[in-house]
Scaffold this motif. Structure first.
Motif, short mmCIF file in Angstrom:
data_model
loop_
_atom_site.label_atom_id
_atom_site.label_comp_id
_atom_site.label_asym_id
_atom_site.label_seq_id
_atom_site.Cartn_x
_atom_site.Cartn_y
_atom_site.Cartn_z
N LYS A 68 0.83 -1.21 0.00
CA LYS A 68 0.00 0.00 0.00
C LYS A 68 0.86 1.25 0.00
CE LYS A 68 -4.13 -1.95 2.08
NZ LYS A 68 -5.07 -1.91 3.20
N ILE A 69 1.93 1.24 0.77
CA ILE A 69 2.84 2.39 0.80
C ILE A 69 3.44 2.61 -0.59
CG2 ILE A 69 5.08 3.18 1.66
CD1 ILE A 69 4.32 1.91 4.36
N PHE A 74 1.55 6.89 -6.76
CA PHE A 74 0.49 7.85 -7.07
C PHE A 74 1.00 9.28 -6.85
CE2 PHE A 74 -3.00 10.52 -5.55
CZ PHE A 74 -3.83 10.48 -6.67
N VAL A 75 1.67 9.50 -5.74
CA VAL A 75 2.18 10.84 -5.43
C VAL A 75 3.22 11.26 -6.47
CG1 VAL A 75 3.54 12.16 -3.74
CG2 VAL A 75 1.65 10.72 -2.97
N THR A 105 2.12 1.77 -3.45
CA THR A 105 1.07 2.27 -4.32
C THR A 105 0.85 3.77 -4.11
OG1 THR A 105 -0.03 0.11 -4.28
CG2 THR A 105 -1.36 2.01 -4.95
N VAL A 106 0.82 4.20 -2.87
CA VAL A 106 0.63 5.62 -2.57
C VAL A 106 1.82 6.43 -3.07
CG1 VAL A 106 0.47 7.30 -0.69
CG2 VAL A 106 -0.92 5.23 -0.62
N ARG A 107 3.02 5.89 -2.86
CA ARG A 107 4.23 6.59 -3.31
C ARG A 107 4.20 6.79 -4.83
NH1 ARG A 107 8.66 3.36 -1.44
NH2 ARG A 107 8.44 4.46 0.51
#
Length: 94
Positions: free
Chosen positions: A64-65, A71-72, A67-69
């Protein structure tokens, strides 16, 4: 030590002693827990399952981290591109 703790908890949760509606469920949970803790093989299996569950959870969090990274990073790239276009247009109009 395990037997002593089991006896104390069993006394508190036994349906004949405890009139709470959840006493039966609590007593069964105490029975099952004591059975696992007193049997060395079952305890080792339980410990292994706990370790595997923690590892799976940790891997899921890391995914999840990631994936967020990603996206950012994409959003920042887009914002930088947009800023460059706006700045270029501003400088061209001057």
């Amino acid at each position: 030590e395990i037997k002593k703790a089991y006896r104390n908890r069993a006394k508190k949760t036994h349906p004949d002693k405890n009139r709470d509606g959840r006493a039966q469920q609590a007593f069964v949970a105490v029975e099952e827990s004591a059975a696992v803790l007193m049997d060395e093989e079952a305890r080792e299996q339980f410990d292994l399952e706990i370790k595997m569950a923690r590892k799976e959870k940790q891997e899921m969090v890391l995914q999840k981290i990631s994936t967020v990274r990603n996206f950012v990073k994409k959003q920042l790239s887009w914002l930088i591109w947009l800023f460059q276009k706006v700045l270029g247009l501003y400088l061209w109009m001057r």
